[in-house]
Scaffold this active site. Sequence first.
Site, PDB file in Angstrom:
ATOM      1  N   CYS A  77       0.831  -1.202   0.000  1.00 48.17           N
ATOM      2  CA  CYS A  77       0.000   0.000   0.000  1.00 48.17           C
ATOM      3  C   CYS A  77       0.868   1.256   0.000  1.00 48.17           C
ATOM      4  CB  CYS A  77      -0.888  -0.030   1.242  1.00 48.17           C
ATOM      5  SG  CYS A  77      -1.900   1.431   1.435  1.00 48.17           S
ATOM      6  N   GLN A 299      -5.890  20.171   8.482  1.00 49.38           N
ATOM      7  CA  GLN A 299      -4.803  19.247   8.826  1.00 49.38           C
ATOM      8  C   GLN A 299      -5.391  17.887   9.209  1.00 49.38           C
ATOM      9  OE1 GLN A 299      -1.625  19.920   8.548  1.00 49.38           O
ATOM     10  NE2 GLN A 299      -1.474  22.147   8.526  1.00 49.38           N
ATOM     11  N   GLU A 349      -5.652  33.121   1.249  1.00 49.24           N
ATOM     12  CA  GLU A 349      -5.850  31.716   0.837  1.00 49.24           C
ATOM     13  C   GLU A 349      -6.497  31.702  -0.547  1.00 49.24           C
ATOM     14  OE1 GLU A 349      -5.488  28.375   1.818  1.00 49.24           O
ATOM     15  OE2 GLU A 349      -6.736  27.950   0.060  1.00 49.24           O
ATOM     16  N   ASP A 398       2.573  29.020   5.404  1.00 42.09           N
ATOM     17  CA  ASP A 398       2.363  27.573   5.497  1.00 42.09           C
ATOM     18  C   ASP A 398       1.989  27.055   4.108  1.00 42.09           C
ATOM     19  OD1 ASP A 398       1.832  24.983   6.228  1.00 42.09           O
ATOM     20  OD2 ASP A 398       0.049  25.431   7.410  1.00 42.09           O
ATOM     21  N   CYS A 425       5.583  21.631   4.917  1.00 41.70           N
ATOM     22  CA  CYS A 425       5.311  20.192   4.834  1.00 41.70           C
ATOM     23  C   CYS A 425       6.307  19.524   3.907  1.00 41.70           C
ATOM     24  CB  CYS A 425       3.879  19.935   4.387  1.00 41.70           C
ATOM     25  SG  CYS A 425       3.460  20.773   2.869  1.00 41.70           S
TER      26      CYS A 425
HETATM   27  N1  SAH Z   1      -2.391  26.954   7.258  1.00 40.67           N
HETATM   28  C1  SAH Z   1      -3.462  26.092   6.884  1.00 40.67           C
HETATM   29  C2  SAH Z   1      -3.357  25.518   5.461  1.00 40.67           C
HETATM   30  C3  SAH Z   1      -2.021  25.028   5.013  1.00 40.67           C
HETATM   31  S1  SAH Z   1      -2.033  24.041   3.538  1.00 40.67           S
HETATM   32  C4  SAH Z   1      -3.646  24.998   7.900  1.00 40.67           C
HETATM   33  O1  SAH Z   1      -2.774  24.759   8.721  1.00 40.67           O
HETATM   34  O2  SAH Z   1      -4.690  24.368   7.914  1.00 40.67           O
HETATM   35  C5  SAH Z   1      -1.658  25.172   2.298  1.00 40.67           C
HETATM   36  C6  SAH Z   1      -2.824  26.023   1.850  1.00 40.67           C
HETATM   37  O3  SAH Z   1      -2.358  26.896   0.831  1.00 40.67           O
HETATM   38  C7  SAH Z   1      -4.003  25.276   1.256  1.00 40.67           C
HETATM   39  O4  SAH Z   1      -5.170  25.680   1.917  1.00 40.67           O
HETATM   40  C8  SAH Z   1      -4.025  25.743  -0.216  1.00 40.67           C
HETATM   41  O5  SAH Z   1      -5.329  25.848  -0.730  1.00 40.67           O
HETATM   42  C9  SAH Z   1      -3.375  27.085  -0.136  1.00 40.67           C
HETATM   43  N2  SAH Z   1      -2.702  27.598  -1.343  1.00 40.67           N
HETATM   44  C10 SAH Z   1      -2.070  26.903  -2.312  1.00 40.67           C
HETATM   45  N3  SAH Z   1      -1.462  27.741  -3.163  1.00 40.67           N
HETATM   46  C11 SAH Z   1      -1.720  28.993  -2.744  1.00 40.67           C
HETATM   47  C12 SAH Z   1      -1.336  30.295  -3.207  1.00 40.67           C
HETATM   48  N4  SAH Z   1      -0.594  30.446  -4.294  1.00 40.67           N
HETATM   49  N5  SAH Z   1      -1.743  31.368  -2.489  1.00 40.67           N
HETATM   50  C13 SAH Z   1      -2.499  31.217  -1.366  1.00 40.67           C
HETATM   51  N6  SAH Z   1      -2.886  30.012  -0.897  1.00 40.67           N
HETATM   52  C14 SAH Z   1      -2.503  28.918  -1.564  1.00 40.67           C
END
Ligand code: SAH
Length: 470
Positions: A77, A299, A349, A398, A425
């Site tokens: 898997c 998350q 976002e 993030d 990540c």
């Molecule tokens: N900080 C949040 C999400 C992190 S994941 C948490 O901890 O839950 C990364 C996020 O970035 C996702 O929600 C994704 O939709 C967003 N994302 C991806 N590319 C982006 C961009 N160019 N500008 C703004 N947000 C973006």
Amino acid sequence: MKKNDVFTVTIEDMGEDGAGIGKTDGYTWFIKDALIGDVIQASVMKMKKNYGFARLVKILEPAPARVEPRCPVARACGGCQLQELDYREQLRFKERKVYNHLKRIGGMDRLFLPEDREKAAGVLDAVVMEPIIGMEDPWRYRNKAQYPVGLGKDGQLTAGFYAGRTHSLIPAPGLDCLLGCQENKELLKIILDFMKEYKIKPYDEAAHQGLVRHVLLRKGFSSGGLMVCLVINGEELPHGGELAERLREAGVSSVSYSVNTERTNVIMGTRIVNLYGPGYITDTIGDIEYRISPLSFYQVNPVQTEKLYGTALEFADLSGGETVWDLYCGIGTISSFLAKKAGKVYGVEIIPQAIEDARENARRNGIENVEFFVGKAEEVLPEQYERNHVHADVIVVDPPRKGCDPVCLETILKMAPERVVYVSCDSATLARDVKFLEENGYRATRVRPVDMFPMGGHCECVVKLERVGK
Ligand code: SAH
């Protein structure tokens, strides 16, 4: 050597994705499922000029850290990469991975592993990595599962996960996965029985035919709320009301389907049709309650998320009056964590539904000092900076695995916040971006990995960067 030749090798290192690395006559082999310290027999799969891939045939002498996997399909898997490695060793592996990236890609020569604290003495601006935050119980931690639905080798309808790097379906034993919630198997059974009864076909990727592609299951760990969303290759789910009723009886609080008729690897479609419930579930992290819709990013490991956000908050070092930007904010989870200790928080976002959730979450929790923008961080931030001369004391990022866009990083430099807190990540892109920030007036001062994905190869990490002039 040539394809299918069998050879003996000692595993000396581990690659990015957890594959074992060994050498024969100076030639490097990558061997999935082999662990550091194993002596194994392997057979050649593919050879390139400087390295090759081989398959584990037999373990001659097991590594001391090798453990019996709990799941019978752990190897096949694609969901788990490190299940055969003792959990403490998994944590060491992840620490070293982050360390190697920050050193090799990020150029952080002054970084030390937690156990090498003594070596750091006397080194200018030395940063000793803080020990990775692991889990006490590294099983059943996921609040979300996306099961592909298909036919097993016996032709029977089943659900499971894809094998690593391919889309061949590995049925989950007893429809259960040890990383997911206890409830999942019962819910999957209800769905598969329903499909059999009404002769609803699973999606066949190769032929782009059939209806049900994936089942998304989510649970709010603190609220107990359960969500089911079927991803279908069609506009309508026949007898959807009946399925919703059966799931409701099993305790599910939100049932919907998502329309995805594209030939694509992307799981979710953009249109959601609600069948039962409010269209979302809730969960609590710290003392803040969040609303989660099928499409919102949230998350997957709530226990570790609290520790991750706690670390980000600590690194942000807020005293109450600061203006903070939270880039890539998802449903505003980090934003609201920060808002308690900041003057004002702005979140950015790209996904509009996530921002709707973010606004609703702030409202629900009575948080008034946050404001959210929909759009790309690399577009919203420069626009706000140039047009409205917005300011930031602290910027938290993030980003997804590809890291921050260069325009976003350039704008951060222009805004010159005192601190940048980088939640990542993917430590390779983190290292790339840390290098850029360090070359332009910032210095990384704290590094702390957090294990969000026990048994998996990925590792989350938080880095604190402080402005040092320019
Ligand atoms: N900080 C949040 C999400 C992190 S994941 C948490 O901890 O839950 C990364 C996020 O970035 C996702 O929600 C994704 O939709 C967003 N994302 C991806 N590319 C982006 C961009 N160019 N500008 C703004 N947000 C973006």
